[in-house]
Design a protein around this motif. Structure first.
Motif, PDB file in Angstrom:
ATOM      1  N   GLU A  52       0.822  -1.211   0.000  1.00 36.08           N
ATOM      2  CA  GLU A  52       0.000   0.000   0.000  1.00 36.08           C
ATOM      3  C   GLU A  52       0.860   1.268   0.000  1.00 36.08           C
ATOM      4  N   ILE A  53       2.009   1.214   0.650  1.00 38.28           N
ATOM      5  CA  ILE A  53       2.925   2.363   0.662  1.00 38.28           C
ATOM      6  C   ILE A  53       3.558   2.529  -0.717  1.00 38.28           C
ATOM      7  N   LEU A  54       3.989   1.428  -1.313  1.00 34.77           N
ATOM      8  CA  LEU A  54       4.593   1.459  -2.643  1.00 34.77           C
ATOM      9  C   LEU A  54       3.627   2.065  -3.657  1.00 34.77           C
ATOM     10  N   LYS A  55       2.397   1.618  -3.603  1.00 35.08           N
ATOM     11  CA  LYS A  55       1.389   2.128  -4.538  1.00 35.08           C
ATOM     12  C   LYS A  55       1.210   3.636  -4.381  1.00 35.08           C
ATOM     13  N   ALA A  56       1.159   4.113  -3.154  1.00 31.38           N
ATOM     14  CA  ALA A  56       0.980   5.550  -2.904  1.00 31.38           C
ATOM     15  C   ALA A  56       2.199   6.356  -3.339  1.00 31.38           C
TER      16      ALA A  56
END
Length: 140
Positions: A52-56
């Motif tokens: 989820e952090i990578l996507k953001a």
């Protein structure tokens, strides 16, 4: 407050992303990584996983296209690679970034990580989930 910034990106993380220049690297570290013992700036995002952090981050973070590899993964030294890597590949593909992955042996990864601009400490529970991103330039 600003519009359209995912809540997962803290003010501290946004500041780090803005301060990074072309060629700088950031490590998204799983919950087992020794973040605070390597002497690099640490941004804590407890309670969140790396996908989820990578996507953001990839909404704002261009990958370096002037190098052979711009995404580095920590090898588990097994024939079966971590399942989370499939999530990373999907997220990278969906980001439309020109990504080039290299897998580094665990201790070579640790050495490389000593020179990153910052480490994002997460609560990711998957083993060998650590990923380094090399920042590129914003093309207008």
């Amino acid at each position: 407050m600003l519009k359209n910034i995912p809540k997962i990106i803290s003010p501290e993380l946004m500041k780090v992303l803005l301060e990074m220049g072309h060629g700088d690297e950031i490590l998204l570290a799983d919950g087992n990584y020794p973040c605070h013992s390597v002497g690099v700036k640490v941004v804590r995002l407890d309670g969140h996983g790396i996908p989820e952090i990578l996507k953001a981050i990839l909404k704002y973070f261009p990958l370096d296209t002037f190098v052979e590899e711009n995404v580095l993964l920590m090898d588990n030294n097994l024939s079966t690679k971590p399942e989370i890597w499939k999530s990373y590949e999907e997220i990278l593909y969906d980001s439309k970034e020109d990504f080039r992955v290299k897998v580094l042996e665990r201790f070579k990864f640790y050495e490389r990580a000593k020179n990153v601009f910052a480490i994002v400490a997460t609560s990711e529970s998957a083993l060998y989930a650590n990923i380094i991103l090399k920042k590129g330039v914003v093309k207008t």
